[in-house]
Enzyme design. Sequence first.
Site, PDB file in Angstrom:
ATOM      1  N   THR A 299       1.150  29.955  87.275  1.00 28.53           N
ATOM      2  CA  THR A 299       1.386  29.148  88.468  1.00 28.53           C
ATOM      3  C   THR A 299       2.123  27.869  88.061  1.00 28.53           C
ATOM      4  O   THR A 299       1.679  26.769  88.348  1.00 28.53           O
ATOM      5  CB  THR A 299       0.051  28.876  89.187  1.00 28.53           C
ATOM      6  OG1 THR A 299      -0.599  30.129  89.385  1.00 28.53           O
ATOM      7  CG2 THR A 299       0.245  28.227  90.549  1.00 28.53           C
ATOM      8  N   HIS A 300       3.186  28.044  87.296  1.00 26.11           N
ATOM      9  CA  HIS A 300       3.983  26.897  86.857  1.00 26.11           C
ATOM     10  C   HIS A 300       5.389  27.020  87.424  1.00 26.11           C
ATOM     11  O   HIS A 300       6.351  27.163  86.690  1.00 26.11           O
ATOM     12  CB  HIS A 300       4.009  26.809  85.324  1.00 26.11           C
ATOM     13  CG  HIS A 300       2.648  26.629  84.728  1.00 26.11           C
ATOM     14  ND1 HIS A 300       2.375  26.851  83.396  1.00 26.11           N
ATOM     15  CD2 HIS A 300       1.473  26.255  85.275  1.00 26.11           C
ATOM     16  CE1 HIS A 300       1.091  26.625  83.158  1.00 26.11           C
ATOM     17  NE2 HIS A 300       0.511  26.264  84.291  1.00 26.11           N
ATOM     18  N   ASN A 301       5.480  26.983  88.739  1.00 20.26           N
ATOM     19  CA  ASN A 301       6.775  27.018  89.412  1.00 20.26           C
ATOM     20  C   ASN A 301       7.323  25.600  89.452  1.00 20.26           C
ATOM     21  O   ASN A 301       6.567  24.655  89.710  1.00 20.26           O
ATOM     22  CB  ASN A 301       6.608  27.534  90.845  1.00 20.26           C
ATOM     23  CG  ASN A 301       5.651  28.711  90.934  1.00 20.26           C
ATOM     24  OD1 ASN A 301       4.442  28.539  90.801  1.00 20.26           O
ATOM     25  ND2 ASN A 301       6.162  29.892  91.142  1.00 20.26           N
TER      26      ASN A 301
ATOM     27  N   GLN B 270       8.258  30.203  84.231  1.00 16.31           N
ATOM     28  CA  GLN B 270       8.042  30.212  82.781  1.00 16.31           C
ATOM     29  C   GLN B 270       7.998  31.651  82.321  1.00 16.31           C
ATOM     30  O   GLN B 270       7.756  32.557  83.108  1.00 16.31           O
ATOM     31  CB  GLN B 270       6.735  29.503  82.399  1.00 16.31           C
ATOM     32  CG  GLN B 270       6.918  28.014  82.209  1.00 16.31           C
ATOM     33  CD  GLN B 270       5.635  27.292  81.851  1.00 16.31           C
ATOM     34  OE1 GLN B 270       4.543  27.725  82.220  1.00 16.31           O
ATOM     35  NE2 GLN B 270       5.759  26.188  81.149  1.00 16.31           N
TER      36      GLN B 270
ATOM     37  N   GLN C  94       3.844  29.611  76.234  1.00 13.47           N
ATOM     38  CA  GLN C  94       4.484  29.304  77.504  1.00 13.47           C
ATOM     39  C   GLN C  94       5.927  29.004  77.194  1.00 13.47           C
ATOM     40  O   GLN C  94       6.228  27.964  76.616  1.00 13.47           O
ATOM     41  CB  GLN C  94       3.814  28.106  78.150  1.00 13.47           C
ATOM     42  CG  GLN C  94       2.355  28.363  78.410  1.00 13.47           C
ATOM     43  CD  GLN C  94       1.730  27.228  79.149  1.00 13.47           C
ATOM     44  OE1 GLN C  94       1.866  27.116  80.356  1.00 13.47           O
ATOM     45  NE2 GLN C  94       1.038  26.388  78.435  1.00 13.47           N
TER      46      GLN C  94
END
Lengths: 570, 247
Positions: free
Chosen positions: A499-501, A333, A423
Amino acid sequence: MVTTLPSVDVVTVGVGWTGGIVAAECSKAGLKVVGLERGQKRGTEDYLNVHDEYRYAIRYDIMQNLSKETVSFRNNSKMRALPMRQLGSFLLGEGLGGSGTHWNGMSYRFLPYDFQIKTLTDERYGPNKLDPDYLLQDWALTYDQLEPYFDKFEKTAGISGEDKNPFAGKRANPFPTPPMKMTPMLEQFEKAAKNLKLSPYMVPSANVSEVYKNPDGETINACQYCGFCERFGCEYGAKSSAEITVVPTALKTGNFDLRFNSNVVEILKQGNKVTGVKYIDTISGEEFIQPANVVVLTSYVFNNAKLLMISNIGQPYDPTTGKGTLGRNYCYQILPGAAGFFDEQYNTFMGAGSLGMTVDDYNGDNFDHSELDFIHGGNIALTQTGTRPIGSNPTPPDTPTWGPEFKKQSIHYYTRSFGIGAQGASMPHKENYMSLDTVYKDAYGLPLMQLTYNFTDQDRALHKFISARAADIMKEMGAKTIVPSAEITDYNIVPYQTTHNTGGTVMSSTPENGVVNNYLQHWDVENLFAVSAGNFAHNSGYNPTGTLGALAYRCAEGIINYSKSGGSLV
Amino acid sequence: MSTENNVSRRDFLKTTGIAAGTLVGGGLIGGLVGYNMNGKGTATLDHGNGTTNEATGSPKAKMFFMNERDFSVLSNATERIFPEDDLGPGAIGLDVPYFIDHQLAGQYGSNSKEYMHGPFAEGAPTQGYQSRLTRAEIFKQGVQKIEAEAQNRFKKGFSDLEGKQMDEILTAFQKGEIQMSGVTSAFFFILLRAATLEGAYADPMYGGNRNMDGWRMKGFPGHQMTYATQIEDAKFQKIEPNPLGNH
């Protein structure tokens, strides 16, 4: 010497939100489930000392120990990949609850647009809106098909929220608990957003607003706004996580065997079916084979893809030929935003991980992109998460980074500044992918997962546009000094971002387009399931956990159906 | 343990039932506020055994540095980064050098949670830390390089320099202009700056943030159990900080 254990119905690899949901649903349905967790047992009683910024937020006490396993990284395939030696850009989880223990608790549903992004983009802007190097594809489910599973996840987690977002997909039921408390900062954001004709609403929150008993009979306590969510476990049992909801539910059935310090190193396969997994007891060093009728990969994005790759299941993606699906569509993101410096003092140290107000007016396709050189957007939010003193040293532009002026300004503005952040959605690109590293190995002798990733022109354009919108809101809020985020260039794995893989094991409607079908069942191997944010074909402008939770319920239903009838579920 | 807080935090949680998951309604809130009002820093408490907290809570002994010169260089460098002023103490007054010394002697210094396997190669800046050195090795070398640079430029020890001369040297480190082995001086400076702020603002149990004065300057109340009754207030809340050691 490998010990082969008695066979069970289902084995899950990892016990966080997804492993916990699968375990709860399958064990309630009478299936015998084994959960293999490489980390340790932990729960609310272990979080009594979490108000320790240094230990948990700076030194990452409950995150993955990189001395055992990390990823390697390069910006493009011409560079040599090198290991991520210390945590930075994203914070991987380890231990019961996984990264769902140290989440903030923001629990959104992706937009209806997200699930049909390719079709809807082509319809509105023609087929050439994005360069063909972007691997845009519809998901294998519509929002309406996924709605009952969203509903189920929100009820399990007790999500607090308000149904005031005009752009949201239709809800069958209201939020299970009311929105969180309103604070002066949030009121100021709300007023400014309304003045700008935007549509503010309270962030859907797993920091639960009141004591709540979920349909499985688990109690989640009321949030105390103590300000230690992000990077911490909740000492009150008030931030919904697997260890206070689905894991106890699964254990109560008597059908769930939860094993810690159990690191899975291989998925075992015979013919067209998997037969179980091999794992190492990380304390004794012993190797075990756990046979199972169904194997479910329920670890983080990277490990789900890695296990498939090292077990030679599915076809790895090759960026030069475009063939193969495993490892394709890796997305991250981007984080546009604006900082504001005020004269007034705010209680910035109070808060909760998902205490915030947000607008979706510049998210998804909620605005016209005809004259813009990007698609999608991002939610723009003011969150009051509880600012901590080591990590937060805000200074106006041109302040030195150390010395007397730095000290004075960073102390003055600690309670007089905050950011509006977005985001930004991330679109898959043919050059961004995951593969196995050929040099570096983990503690078990297996190759590290290798990331080849950079921001693309789409990301840069989106970032610039959304940062300007965040600055508009900050201006309307009356900040004395406004600093929009600097334009982005190359992705850097050092500073923390999110931590939005996502991606790598994409869900698809045909075997050619992804790794799993819309029950998260592997296209090639009918008794293998893989559920994680790796299933997302692109990343949206929201936190992923709500959508991930819904997919986990969908997956659990698939496993239960498969256990009765066998065969492909689609 | 504190004798002024008659209830330990663990007991408190037990008696209110919160740890057992039986918390209901607002019964908790009043008790919590009262509890917090009693909180006092460990540094002001008498341990009743003839020792003061000066000796027990914030030990002034070195676990990592082996000589006074190196420790003095470290101390003066951190003080330039976070100096004493009319707001309150600087790094030395907050015991930041002791905090850093203790951290270097432990897990932080030995990089026990980092991936330290070779091969090592110089990467792009976007790939981050690629040194074969541990943080302890970097600090040791860095501090000695600061001293060498002082001798080189001013024919004096770093600790004998004027403030502006110290700043000149630290700036050269920050800009990566000083030759170091196995690591850039810019990376050492990033570590030094970060560790200074960590020592100023971490919980006092780590040996820095003496008397919680780092928190007090910044208006951070440390460990408080709840803000549920205050979070809606428009007024800024000045709250006396409370350390984790008051459990």
